[in-house]
Design an enzyme around this catalytic site. Structure first.
Site, PDB file in Angstrom:
ATOM      1  N   ARG A  72      -8.981  -9.924  -9.112  1.00  0.00           N
ATOM      2  CA  ARG A  72      -9.588  -8.735  -8.490  1.00  0.00           C
ATOM      3  C   ARG A  72     -11.085  -8.938  -8.282  1.00  0.00           C
ATOM      4  O   ARG A  72     -11.654  -8.541  -7.277  1.00  0.00           O
ATOM      5  CB  ARG A  72      -9.321  -7.484  -9.341  1.00  0.00           C
ATOM      6  CG  ARG A  72      -9.993  -7.511 -10.687  1.00  0.00           C
ATOM      7  CD  ARG A  72      -9.674  -6.271 -11.538  1.00  0.00           C
ATOM      8  NE  ARG A  72     -10.106  -6.486 -12.904  1.00  0.00           N
ATOM      9  CZ  ARG A  72     -11.063  -5.798 -13.524  1.00  0.00           C
ATOM     10  NH1 ARG A  72     -11.678  -4.818 -12.910  1.00  0.00           N
ATOM     11  NH2 ARG A  72     -11.396  -6.062 -14.762  1.00  0.00           N
ATOM     12  N   GLU A  94      -6.671   9.866  -4.298  1.00  0.00           N
ATOM     13  CA  GLU A  94      -6.155   8.682  -3.599  1.00  0.00           C
ATOM     14  C   GLU A  94      -5.435   9.023  -2.304  1.00  0.00           C
ATOM     15  O   GLU A  94      -5.440   8.228  -1.361  1.00  0.00           O
ATOM     16  CB  GLU A  94      -5.231   7.883  -4.526  1.00  0.00           C
ATOM     17  CG  GLU A  94      -5.952   7.217  -5.690  1.00  0.00           C
ATOM     18  CD  GLU A  94      -6.267   8.161  -6.836  1.00  0.00           C
ATOM     19  OE1 GLU A  94      -5.755   9.305  -6.834  1.00  0.00           O
ATOM     20  OE2 GLU A  94      -7.030   7.765  -7.740  1.00  0.00           O
ATOM     21  N   PHE A 133      -1.811   3.749  -8.211  1.00  0.00           N
ATOM     22  CA  PHE A 133      -2.173   4.928  -7.412  1.00  0.00           C
ATOM     23  C   PHE A 133      -1.994   4.633  -5.918  1.00  0.00           C
ATOM     24  O   PHE A 133      -1.549   5.498  -5.157  1.00  0.00           O
ATOM     25  CB  PHE A 133      -3.601   5.359  -7.727  1.00  0.00           C
ATOM     26  CG  PHE A 133      -3.843   5.531  -9.200  1.00  0.00           C
ATOM     27  CD1 PHE A 133      -2.925   6.216  -9.991  1.00  0.00           C
ATOM     28  CD2 PHE A 133      -4.958   4.983  -9.812  1.00  0.00           C
ATOM     29  CE1 PHE A 133      -3.127   6.360 -11.361  1.00  0.00           C
ATOM     30  CE2 PHE A 133      -5.164   5.121 -11.180  1.00  0.00           C
ATOM     31  CZ  PHE A 133      -4.256   5.812 -11.955  1.00  0.00           C
ATOM     32  N   HIS A 159      -5.124  -4.107 -11.053  1.00  0.00           N
ATOM     33  CA  HIS A 159      -4.516  -3.793 -12.346  1.00  0.00           C
ATOM     34  C   HIS A 159      -2.992  -3.841 -12.261  1.00  0.00           C
ATOM     35  O   HIS A 159      -2.286  -2.917 -12.674  1.00  0.00           O
ATOM     36  CB  HIS A 159      -4.995  -2.432 -12.861  1.00  0.00           C
ATOM     37  CG  HIS A 159      -6.466  -2.410 -13.150  1.00  0.00           C
ATOM     38  ND1 HIS A 159      -7.400  -2.641 -12.171  1.00  0.00           N
ATOM     39  CD2 HIS A 159      -7.168  -2.211 -14.303  1.00  0.00           C
ATOM     40  CE1 HIS A 159      -8.612  -2.572 -12.707  1.00  0.00           C
ATOM     41  NE2 HIS A 159      -8.511  -2.323 -13.987  1.00  0.00           N
ATOM     42  N   ASP A 212      -4.156  -0.702 -21.469  1.00  0.00           N
ATOM     43  CA  ASP A 212      -4.082   0.585 -20.768  1.00  0.00           C
ATOM     44  C   ASP A 212      -2.680   1.176 -20.793  1.00  0.00           C
ATOM     45  O   ASP A 212      -2.494   2.383 -20.664  1.00  0.00           O
ATOM     46  CB  ASP A 212      -4.551   0.435 -19.318  1.00  0.00           C
ATOM     47  CG  ASP A 212      -6.070   0.458 -19.200  1.00  0.00           C
ATOM     48  OD1 ASP A 212      -6.723   0.860 -20.176  1.00  0.00           O
ATOM     49  OD2 ASP A 212      -6.589   0.069 -18.149  1.00  0.00           O
ATOM     50  N   ARG A 250      -5.968  -7.769 -13.342  1.00  0.00           N
ATOM     51  CA  ARG A 250      -7.180  -7.278 -13.994  1.00  0.00           C
ATOM     52  C   ARG A 250      -7.924  -8.361 -14.775  1.00  0.00           C
ATOM     53  O   ARG A 250      -9.150  -8.443 -14.720  1.00  0.00           O
ATOM     54  CB  ARG A 250      -6.787  -6.151 -14.944  1.00  0.00           C
ATOM     55  CG  ARG A 250      -7.916  -5.678 -15.833  1.00  0.00           C
ATOM     56  CD  ARG A 250      -7.482  -4.493 -16.690  1.00  0.00           C
ATOM     57  NE  ARG A 250      -8.550  -4.063 -17.570  1.00  0.00           N
ATOM     58  CZ  ARG A 250      -8.483  -4.139 -18.902  1.00  0.00           C
ATOM     59  NH1 ARG A 250      -7.419  -4.630 -19.488  1.00  0.00           N
ATOM     60  NH2 ARG A 250      -9.493  -3.714 -19.635  1.00  0.00           N
TER      61      ARG A 250
END
Lengths: 280, 313
Positions: free
Chosen positions: B7, B54, B79, B105, B113, B163
């Site tokens: 990323r 979003e 999202f 991610h 997470d 990530r």
């Protein structure tokens, strides 16, 4: 004709044009045996004012990068937009007979890649204001002075995304964005404020940082005045146009049964008569 | 060897490209944590903030794209693919607008997470949309190259990024990213081919070494483009090695494994094994433990490859 003001003659010309538009709408839906007459008829004055007086558009240059933009967020009312585009010369009026047919450019909900002059694909409710925000941001970024207009339904404003976009428009101070809400008060299953209340509607928009103009959406003079005033604001403006669903046809008015139903031959004939009589 | 998350490599490269090319803009939704954090500092006129919203991010991007702009939008893959799923489908893919969706991610590599933020089904969703192209770089080198390819690409594009830092595999001096192309990495024989998409490529390579010691000759192919799939590479693998394994940090339903199986079962039936997340949500923890739990660690890949090779006989 000057887009920056209007005369009594303009008002009469536009009022007459709404008769053609309403005729087209009813004929299209009758032929297709399906469609959404109620919300198309309630928006007839608004769409006529935009396409026949206010918007800077040219049927010979439908992709002009500097043209004004229009997003029909309440995409199911596309018969009124298709009619306006055809009457304005963006495509042959004969196409109106093909609404909802296989391989027609006139899909049941609007497809921007099929219809000349159509600025955005819509149909799924609650999305158009976001798209219009993007269009307005682009115009400002590129130093273009076009306006972006978006037409929503009041029932549609039950969608949360409308308010995401409302927040973004005022945050970005998009004075080149004008929303018009066709407040006909009726959605598929009945009265908007019975199904999920949107009132106090004007207060909601003001709280989101918008200038609010409230008008009778069937009074051409008020529609034109509001669209003119909205262009002078320093922030995004919403015009809350109080309208009657199915306006002009007695048995369709304020009747949710005509949200998405086609008239039969007899009903069509009566509807056409009533629209003519209403004009007198 | 330097470690870099795909990323970050992608976002940093996009900023570099933006210094010489003015023909794209970036839309973000607060979660622009993909190396693009400074984009707005360098190019304030070309970045648009949509906040934690979003759906509006995607709708606004569609509006910008409809006015002739190439748009990059960035948010977490969960999202982009689910919160704004319909907006991606109806307002980007259906009108075929020039928007690149950067989904970060991805997969179990998110680790701590946990399930809410680990996108394990985004490829299945994005791959189902007509007009959509789906790519997933395997390291920083391919992520940087993908940024260049994305800027030149026209149409809806989904880029899946991870990530946490990973080691470089591709040679930055020679690597050229081409959408739709797969990249042979190792060729140790003709017992089976491993198609890998994303950052598990290193695990496949390590497994191939161990399998080689055990007398099983494996080919490893990096498949950064999941849609449109490099069908020719799949047909060649089936014909030459007679067995195919897919490996991805994604659910076994609908991702690379399904895409390859769609080709294999219809055009070149050979035994297959699909390595990925076992129809369960992610959870908090060290990604390596999560991979092991799902049979995606090197040892599991080795034993699944042995079993797959045995099925050929």
């Amino acid at each position: 004709m000057n887009r920056n003001y209007f005369t009594g003659q303009d008002v009469r010309r536009l009022e007459e044009k709404t008769l053609d538009i309403r005729h087209d709408v009813l004929n299209m839906i009758y032929r297709a045996k399906a469609g959404h007459p109620g919300g198309s008829l309630s928006a007839a004055e608004i769409v006529t004012a935009l396409y026949f007086h206010v918007m800077n558009i040219d049927p010979n240059r439908p992709d002009d990068p500097d043209r004004d933009r229009f997003v029909l967020s309440k995409g199911h009312a596309c018969p009124v937009l298709y009619s306006a585009l055809a009457e304005r010369g963006f495509f042959d009026k004969k196409e109106l007979d093909t609404l909802r047919q296989y391989h027609s450019i006139l899909q049941g909900h609007p497809d921007m890649n099929k219809v000349p002059g159509l600025d955005m694909t819509t149909g799924s409710l609650g999305n158009g204001l976001s798209v219009a925000v993007g269009m307005a941001l682009s115009g400002r970024m590129k130093g273009q002075d076009y306006m972006t207009y978006v037409l929503l339904g009041d029932g549609e404003c039950q969608e949360g995304m409308v308010w995401e976009a409302a927040m973004a428009a005022s945050h970005h101070r998009l004075k080149n964005l004008i929303a018009i809400v066709d407040c006909n008060g009726v959605q598929i299953n009945g009265w908007v404020n019975d199904i999920l209340r949107v009132e106090p509607f004007a207060d909601k928009w003001r709280a989101f940082g918008w200038a609010v103009i409230e008008i009778d959406g069937h009074d051409m003079r008020q529609v034109l005045t509001a669209l003119h005033d909205a262009r002078t604001m320093r922030c995004p403006t919403v015009i809350l146009a109080r309208t009657v669903k199915g306006k002009g046809v007695s048995f369709m008015e304020d009747n949710s049964a005509w949200h998405g139903a086609a008239p039969n031959a007899e009903q069509l004939a009566q509807a056409m008569r009533e629209i003519e009589e209403g004009a007198d | 060897m330097a470690l870099m998350a795909t990323r970050m490599a992608f976002g940093h490269e996009l900023i570099e490209i933006a210094k010489t090319r003015e023909d794209f803009v970036v839309c973000n939704a607060d979660t622009k944590t993909c190396g693009l954090e400074k984009f707005g500092t360098y190019f304030p006129e070309r970045e648009f903030s949509f906040g934690i919203a979003e759906q509006n991010l995607v709708g606004g991007s569609a509006g910008l794209a409809s006015c002739g702009n190439k748009v990059f939008l960035a948010t977490f893959a969960v999202f982009a693919s689910m919160r704004a799923c319909e907006q991606v489908r109806t307002f980007i893919c259906y009108p075929n607008l020039n928007v690149t969706i950067i989904g970060t991610h991805a997969g179990l590599q998110v680790g701590g997470d946990g399930a809410t933020h680990a996108a394990i089904e985004d490829v299945s969703i994005m791959r189902a949309f007509p007009n959509m192209t789906v790519i997933q770089p395997s390291d920083a080198v391919s992520a940087r190259a993908a940024a260049h390819a994305a800027v030149d690409f026209k149409g809806p594009l989904y880029i899946r990024l991870h990530r946490n830092p990973v080691a470089d595999i591709h040679n930055p001096d020679t690597y050229q990213f081409e959408i739709g192309k797969s990249y042979p990495i190792l060729d140790y024989g003709k017992d089976l081919t491993m198609f890998v998409s994303g950052i598990l490529l290193k695990k496949a390579m390590d497994a191939a070494e161990l399998l080689r010691e055990r007398g099983v000759g494996v080919r490893v192919v990096d498949m950064p483009t999941i849609k449109p799939l490099d069908r020719a590479a799949v047909l060649q693998a089936a014909g030459e090695t007679g067995a195919i394994m897919t490996i991805e940090d994604h659910t076994i339903y609908g991702g690379l494994g399904s895409a390859v199986a769609e080709v294999v079962c219809q055009e070149c039936p050979v035994p297959m094994a699909i390595v990925g997340i076992q129809d369960r949500f992610g959870e908090s923890g060290d990604p390596e433990l999560l991979y092991r739990d799902n049979g995606m660690d090197v040892d599991s890949i080795v034993s699944k490859a042995m079993a797959l090779a045995a099925r050929k006989h």
